[in-house]
Design a protein around this motif. Structure first.
Motif, PDB file in Angstrom:
ATOM      1  N   UNK A  79       0.826  -1.207   0.000  1.00 54.21           N
ATOM      2  CA  UNK A  79       0.000   0.000   0.000  1.00 54.21           C
ATOM      3  C   UNK A  79       0.861   1.259   0.000  1.00 54.21           C
ATOM      4  N   UNK A  80       1.954   1.253   0.758  1.00 54.80           N
ATOM      5  CA  UNK A  80       2.853   2.411   0.780  1.00 54.80           C
ATOM      6  C   UNK A  80       3.527   2.590  -0.572  1.00 54.80           C
ATOM      7  N   UNK A  81       3.885   1.479  -1.195  1.00 54.31           N
ATOM      8  CA  UNK A  81       4.514   1.545  -2.515  1.00 54.31           C
ATOM      9  C   UNK A  81       3.554   2.138  -3.545  1.00 54.31           C
ATOM     10  N   UNK A  82       2.299   1.687  -3.532  1.00 50.83           N
ATOM     11  CA  UNK A  82       1.322   2.189  -4.497  1.00 50.83           C
ATOM     12  C   UNK A  82       0.962   3.651  -4.246  1.00 50.83           C
ATOM     13  N   UNK A  83       1.116   4.112  -2.998  1.00 48.15           N
ATOM     14  CA  UNK A  83       0.794   5.507  -2.690  1.00 48.15           C
ATOM     15  C   UNK A  83       1.674   6.469  -3.482  1.00 48.15           C
ATOM     16  N   UNK A  84       2.878   6.053  -3.855  1.00 47.61           N
ATOM     17  CA  UNK A  84       3.755   6.907  -4.654  1.00 47.61           C
ATOM     18  C   UNK A  84       3.276   7.028  -6.100  1.00 47.61           C
ATOM     19  N   UNK A  85       2.470   6.098  -6.565  1.00 52.67           N
ATOM     20  CA  UNK A  85       2.011   6.134  -7.951  1.00 52.67           C
ATOM     21  C   UNK A  85       0.849   7.094  -8.146  1.00 52.67           C
ATOM     22  N   UNK A  89       0.554   4.029   8.476  1.00 48.00           N
ATOM     23  CA  UNK A  89       0.268   4.294   9.884  1.00 48.00           C
ATOM     24  C   UNK A  89      -1.155   4.747  10.179  1.00 48.00           C
ATOM     25  N   UNK A  90      -1.950   5.127   9.197  1.00 44.05           N
ATOM     26  CA  UNK A  90      -3.298   5.642   9.480  1.00 44.05           C
ATOM     27  C   UNK A  90      -4.162   4.556  10.117  1.00 44.05           C
ATOM     28  N   UNK A  91      -4.889   4.905  11.165  1.00 39.39           N
ATOM     29  CA  UNK A  91      -5.733   3.952  11.893  1.00 39.39           C
ATOM     30  C   UNK A  91      -7.152   4.503  12.031  1.00 39.39           C
ATOM     31  N   UNK A  92      -8.092   3.584  12.233  1.00 33.53           N
ATOM     32  CA  UNK A  92      -9.495   3.972  12.400  1.00 33.53           C
ATOM     33  C   UNK A  92      -9.777   4.269  13.862  1.00 33.53           C
ATOM     34  N   UNK A  93     -11.063   4.473  14.172  1.00 32.85           N
ATOM     35  CA  UNK A  93     -11.432   4.833  15.543  1.00 32.85           C
ATOM     36  C   UNK A  93     -11.182   3.713  16.536  1.00 32.85           C
ATOM     37  N   UNK A 127      -4.792   0.295   6.220  1.00 31.36           N
ATOM     38  CA  UNK A 127      -4.153  -0.527   5.189  1.00 31.36           C
ATOM     39  C   UNK A 127      -3.273  -1.558   5.895  1.00 31.36           C
ATOM     40  N   UNK A 128      -3.865  -2.657   6.379  1.00 31.79           N
ATOM     41  CA  UNK A 128      -3.046  -3.674   7.060  1.00 31.79           C
ATOM     42  C   UNK A 128      -1.970  -4.211   6.123  1.00 31.79           C
ATOM     43  N   UNK A 129      -0.805  -4.556   6.649  1.00 30.75           N
ATOM     44  CA  UNK A 129       0.324  -4.899   5.777  1.00 30.75           C
ATOM     45  C   UNK A 129       0.151  -6.205   5.017  1.00 30.75           C
ATOM     46  N   UNK A 130      -0.426  -7.248   5.646  1.00 34.34           N
ATOM     47  CA  UNK A 130      -0.503  -8.580   5.021  1.00 34.34           C
ATOM     48  C   UNK A 130       0.847  -8.952   4.455  1.00 34.34           C
ATOM     49  N   UNK A 131       1.851  -8.921   5.310  1.00 32.92           N
ATOM     50  CA  UNK A 131       3.209  -8.947   4.827  1.00 32.92           C
ATOM     51  C   UNK A 131       4.067 -10.185   4.833  1.00 32.92           C
ATOM     52  N   UNK A 132       3.652 -11.463   5.116  1.00 34.18           N
ATOM     53  CA  UNK A 132       2.325 -11.917   5.543  1.00 34.18           C
ATOM     54  C   UNK A 132       2.103 -11.850   7.047  1.00 34.18           C
ATOM     55  N   UNK A 133       3.042 -11.259   7.794  1.00 38.59           N
ATOM     56  CA  UNK A 133       2.820 -11.068   9.224  1.00 38.59           C
ATOM     57  C   UNK A 133       1.742 -10.024   9.441  1.00 38.59           C
ATOM     58  N   UNK A 134       0.981 -10.179  10.495  1.00 44.30           N
ATOM     59  CA  UNK A 134      -0.106  -9.256  10.809  1.00 44.30           C
ATOM     60  C   UNK A 134       0.381  -8.140  11.719  1.00 44.30           C
ATOM     61  N   UNK A 135      -0.434  -7.103  11.830  1.00 50.85           N
ATOM     62  CA  UNK A 135      -0.117  -5.974  12.700  1.00 50.85           C
ATOM     63  C   UNK A 135      -0.300  -6.388  14.166  1.00 50.85           C
TER      64      UNK A 135
END
Length: 556
Positions: free
Chosen positions: A209-215, A232-236, A242-250
Motif C-alpha cells: 500500500x505504501x509503494x502504491x501511494x507513490x504512484x 500508519x493511518x488507523x481507524x477509531x 491498510x493492514x500490511x498482510x506482509x504476511x505477518x499481521x499488525x
C-alpha cells in the motif's frame, strides 16, 4: 543499486511521485493469474493463519485456520487450499504443443528426430511481496514429505491426500522464482520496483500500500506523505486502514481483534465438546433440553467462526485490491520483445514438473547434492546474464544504465571508411566507423565492442543480431571513437547493403557480449569426486542422473 536507479529515486523525492525505470514491461503477465494474499500467525515461522486467493478480482475466496496451534485444523486448512489451488495449477497441463528436436544416440553418436510435449500455457501466481514467496516455500518444504493414508506406513497422523502434492508444486514454483526473469511466481512489490522507483527504501517498498501511494498520491499530498499515511493511518478502533498482510499481521490487530476472536472460537468449541460429551450422544432417552443446549453450542461455534472470517477478510481485502491495482499499472506498459522467449522457458519448467509427477518420481530432496546445486547456480547465473542483455536490448532505459556505467555508448556516425584485411587468401572487408558520442565508455584500445544492429533476419522475426567490432582510436576531448567492424557484413568481398551504418545514423555499441556463453559442463553424479559426495558408485548422491538432466533444463 545502479546510478540510474539512484537518480530516479532522487527525482521521485523531488517530484513526490514514482518515477519510471523502464519503458516496457519486463515480466510476463498471464491473462488469468492466481492472486494469493497469505497471512501467518505470530510467534511461529511458517504457521499459516489465512489466505485469500482467486483469479477473479471481484470474487476472492478465503481459507483460514481458526486455531493456528491446532495441527488438525492446520491440515484441514492445507487440504482446503490444495483443493482450491491444485485444479488451477493442473489445468494448464492438458493442452500441449509438439516441439521438434534432435537427440544423439549414446552408442552410435547419430542424431535422430524427436518430438517433445510443451504445455501451451503455464500457471502464474502473484503474491504481495517477497515474504509471501518465502511463506509458500515454507509450506512446500513442510508438506511435500507428509505421509497420507494411501502410503504403506501412513503413521499416526496421516495428512490429507492432496497436501503433499500441493507441497511439491509450491516447492517447484518457489524454486523457479529464484531463476532471474522467471514469471511463474511473482511478488507484486518486486514487479513494481523493477519498473518504477520511489523515494523510500527497499524495506519500505515491501509494504504494498505504501509503494502504491507513490504512484497516485491524493490531491495535495506528496508520495512520501501518502505512503506514511498508508503505513500508519488507523481507524477509531485503533486498527490500520491498510493492514500490511506482509504476511505477518499488525500487532495491534493481533491484540485487539485476532486474539479475542480466537478466544471466542476456543470457548465455543470447548462448550460444544463438553456438551456432546454428556449430551447429543444419539440416545433415545436424551433430554430435549440437552439437545437444545448442544444446538446452541454449535450455533455459537458457527458465529465465532463467522466473526473470525469477517475479521480476517477485513485485513486481507485491502491488500487483495492493491495487488490487482498493481496488475493494472503493469498491464498499461507494452510487453518487452524478449518476454515470449523467457515465458517459453517457464512453460518448459512447468511441463517438466508435470511429467515428473506423472512418472511418480519422489519429492524434491531436502538438500541438493553437489552436482545439482552447482547446476542450479550455474543456470541462475546464466539466466541473470541473459536477462541483463535482453532487458538492455528491449529497453532504452535499461541500456542507459550500461551507458552510465561505461559498458555501452551511443552516438552519431560521422565517417565510414572502407578498408580490407589482405593477410588471408582473399581480402576481407574491415571498414572503419567513426562516431561522435557524449558518453564516457571504458573504451580501451583493442577492446571488443558489439553493435546493437537490426539485420534483415532480425526484421523478419529472428531477433536482434550483434555486429562485432574493435576499438582502434579514441579522442576523449572530442568525444570521437573509431571502431573497425569485424563481422556481420556477409560473405562477399563487398559488405552487404544495409550492413554498415551511414554518416548521420545513430548507433549503439556495448562492451559486453550480446549472447550468453554456456558454462563448463559439470560431471555426472556417478563421476563426482569424493570431495563432493563421491566416491563414484556410493550412495552419497541421492538424486538419479535422469532427474539431474531434467533439473538442468528447467532450473528446478
Amino acid at each position: 543499486m545502479s546510478l540510474l536507479t539512484t537518480l530516479a529515486r532522487l527525482e521521485a523525492v523531488r517530484s513526490g511521485r514514482a518515477e519510471p525505470l523502464a519503458t516496457v514491461r519486463h515480466r510476463h503477465l498471464s491473462e488469468r493469474p492466481m492472486v494469493l494474499v497469505p497471512l501467518t500467525a505470530a510467534g511461529e515461522a511458517g504457521a499459516p493463519l489465512a489466505v485469500m486467493l482467486g483469479t477473479d478480482r471481484d470474487a476472492p475466496r478465503l481459507h483460514l485456520v481458526p486455531q493456528p496451534l491446532n495441527r488438525t485444523l492446520r491440515f484441514d486448512y492445507l487440504a482446503a487450499l490444495a483443493a482450491d489451488l491444485l485444479p488451477y495449477l493442473e489445468s494448464f497441463g492438458t493442452e500441449v504443443e509438439q516441439i521438434e528436436g534432435s537427440e544423439k544416440d549414446p552408442e552410435t553418436g547419430e542424431k535422430t528426430q524427436v518430438f517433445r510435449e510443451l504445455c501451451a500455457e503455464a500457471p502464474q501466481l502473484i503474491v504481495p511481496n517477497s515474504a509471501g514467496v518465502h511463506h509458500l516455500a515454507l509450506i512446500g518444504r513442510s508438506t511435500r514429505f507428509r505421509r497420507t493414508a494411501e502410503d504403506a506406513d501412513p503413521g499416526p497422523h496421516p495428512a490429507p491426500l492432496r497436501v503433499p502434492l500441493l507441497g511439491r508444486w509450491l516447492t517447484h514454483l518457489t524454486d523457479r522464482a529464484q531463476v532471474p526473469g522467471s514469471s511463474l511466481l511473482l511478488p507484486m512489490t518486486g514487479l513494481l520496483a523493477r519498473h518504477w522507483a520511489t523515494g523510500q527504501s527497499h524495506l519500505e517498498d515491501q509494504h504494498l500500500a505504501a509503494r502504491l501511494a507513490w504512484h497516485a498520491p491524493p490531491p495535495g499530498l506528496t508520495g512520501a506523505r501518502a505512503a506514511e499515511l498508508a503505513e500508519s493511518a488507523r481507524d477509531e478502533r485503533g486498527q490500520l486502514l491498510h493492514p500490511p498482510a506482509g504476511p505477518a499481521t499488525d500487532p495491534g490487530f493481533d491484540e485487539g481483534v485476532l486474539a479475542p476472536a480466537i478466544a471466542r472460537y476456543d470457548a465455543a468449541v470447548n462448550a460444544l465438546q463438553h456438551g456432546t460429551g454428556q449430551y447429543g450422544t444419539g440416545r433415545h432417552d436424551a433430554d430435549p433440553h440437552d439437545e437444545a443446549s448442544a444446538e446452541r453450542a454449535r450455533a455459537a461455534v458457527r458465529a465465532a467462526l463467522d466473526q473470525l472470517e469477517q475479521a480476517l477478510s477485513t485485513v486481507l481485502l485491502p491488500t487483495w485490491r492493491d495487488v490487482w491495482q498493481g496488475l493494472d499499472l503493469l498491464r498499461a506498459l507494452p510487453p518487452a520483445a524478449h518476454l515470449a522467449e523467457r515465458w517459453t522457458g517457464d512453460r518448459w519448467s512447468y511441463t517438466g514438473h508435470r511429467d515428473r509427477l506423472a512418472a511418480g518420481e519422489p519429492p524434491q530432496p531436502r538438500q541438493d547434492d553437489a552436482v545439482t546445486a552447482a547446476r542450479k547456480l550455474a543456470q541462475r547465473e546464466r539466466e541473470q546474464a541473459r536477462l541483463d542483455v535482453q532487458e538492455a536490448l528491449d529497453d532504452p532505459l535499461a541500456m542507459a544504465e550500461h551507458r552510465l556505467s561505461g559498458e555501452a555508448f551511443s552516438g552519431v556516425v560521422t565517417d565510414v571508411v572502407l578498408e580490407y584485411d589482405t593477410t588471408g587468401r582473399s581480402p576481407k572487408p574491415r571498414p572503419l566507423v567513426t562516431l561522435h558520442t557524449t558518453d564516457r565508455p571504458h573504451a580501451d584500445l583493442g577492446r571488443e565492442a558489439h553493435r546493437v544492429w537490426g539485420s534483415p533476419r532480425a526484421e523478419a522475426g529472428g531477433g536482434p543480431a550483434a555486429q562485432k567490432a574493435e576499438i582502434v582510436a579514441v579522442e576523449p576531448t572530442g568525444g570521437t571513437i573509431t571502431l573497425r567492424v569485424l563481422s556481420g557484413m556477409g560473405r562477399k568481398k563487398e559488405p552487404e547493403p544495409g550492413s554498415l551504418p551511414e554518416p548521420g545514423d545513430p548507433v549503439t555499441f556495448t562492451l559486453f557480449e550480446l549472447t550468453v556463453r554456456q558454462s563448463a559442463p559439470l560431471p555426472e553424479p556417478d563421476d563426482t569426486p569424493w570431495t563432493h559426495g563421491g566416491p563414484p558408485g556410493s550412495a552419497a548422491v541421492p538424486a538419479p542422473a535422469a532427474a539431474l538432466a531434467v533439473a538442468t533444463e528447467d532450473g528446478e
